[in-house]
Design an enzyme around this catalytic site. Sequence first.
Site, PDB file in Angstrom:
ATOM      1  N   GLU A  38       0.722  -1.343  -0.138  1.00 27.08           N
ATOM      2  CA  GLU A  38       0.138  -0.011   0.018  1.00 27.08           C
ATOM      3  C   GLU A  38       0.696   1.073   0.073  1.00 27.08           C
ATOM      4  OE1 GLU A  38      -3.035  -0.044  -1.302  1.00 27.08           O
ATOM      5  OE2 GLU A  38      -3.866  -1.231   0.419  1.00 27.08           O
ATOM      6  N   ASP A 177      -4.492   0.562  -9.358  1.00 28.82           N
ATOM      7  CA  ASP A 177      -6.008   0.537  -9.324  1.00 28.82           C
ATOM      8  C   ASP A 177      -6.117   0.287 -10.876  1.00 28.82           C
ATOM      9  OD1 ASP A 177      -5.596   1.117  -6.886  1.00 28.82           O
ATOM     10  OD2 ASP A 177      -6.883   2.868  -7.031  1.00 28.82           O
TER      11      ASP A 177
END
Length: 390
Positions: A38, A177
């Site tokens: 992340e 994404d």
Amino acid sequence: MSTKLSQSEYDNIDQIFAQADAEVLKIEAPGRINLIGEHIDYNGGNVLPAAIDKCIYYSFKKNGSDKTSNVLSKNFSEGFTFDISVPEKPGDGWLSYLSGVLSEIEKRVPGKVTGFDCALESKLPIGSGISSSAALLCGFAKGLNELFELGIDDIEIVKLCQNAERIFSGANVGVMDQFAVVKGKKDHFILLDCDTLEYKTIPAAMKSNVLLLLNTNVSHNLADSAYNERRAQCESALEIIQSKYPQVKTLVEATEEMVEEFKEELGEDRVKRATHVIQEQKRVEATVEALKNNDFELVGDLLNQSHDGLQNLYEVSCPELDFLAAYARKDDRVLGARMMGGGFGGCTINLIDEKNVDSFVADAAKAYKEACNLELTPIPVKTNNGVQKI
Ligand code: GLA
């Protein structure tokens, strides 16, 4: 400039959802999860996302006009008619995102898109950190690519949607994404090197364990500015390290020793950001190994460690996410949990044995209500293919 569709125009376009003829193109665009890795995609890191079985559904049809197009969103019960050669202003709602895609397509294949009708319906909760915006953009881009036979390859679709999102959301997002949404593969994670865009698929079978998202139902509007700030801090940390170590091309290639060496010049915030990035990259490698070895206890530990980094070093969590991560950690039914995505709200991702899901969700929802006075929304997810024709 766009004009709102009247009710009868709306109803007319809405019909293409029900039509099954060859002229109507149907597309589903999934959201994404990220198992681990992340806030390192824009630092040249490796990430481990997957497309999921929650999607946005599109129907497209050419309408024979030169430039006039119509789009509607079932979720917002509104639609617009607009000229495809006149871009919308950034930040002006969902249509401006789609208009951003059209502008990016126009730069690559000028004049090839003509008038069309498009109806969409999202089954993805907005603002929950499962990339409803990447799904919106990538589904739209892939749909137009197919409808008008534009010949744009997947990687270029990923890049053009990333660019549209950057311009239209104001957050200087990385590539994870869009990549997961376009290139996802059912039953697999994508191990993506965000520096080179090389990727491998990693089997996602985890015995009786499943991935469960818990939506905090919090979304903070500070997220975009904080995202850009984190990114700028990482870029300047890299520059400082490169002043002595020019061979370090991306922040994930730096070491904790280098950070220690420059700690005065970096200052506390940049030391923390860089340390998270360097450690998170290692955790991704360790997670891939642990998955290969069926060591799900270790995968769970790595998720917990990732949350610690995001909470204390990268500082992109929020009290609600921290509550849920801590609650899961002290509960034996959960192997590991962490906040997922950009942060400041959205979901935690939990690794849990399928047989424990219902009882854990019931207890967690009760505790969350008591502690944060908010409803908890469980979202069980399975991996899925990327954007595809249906
Ligand atoms: C958002 C961005 C991604 C990535 C994540 C954090 O989802 O769009 O590019 O940076 O945050 O990992």
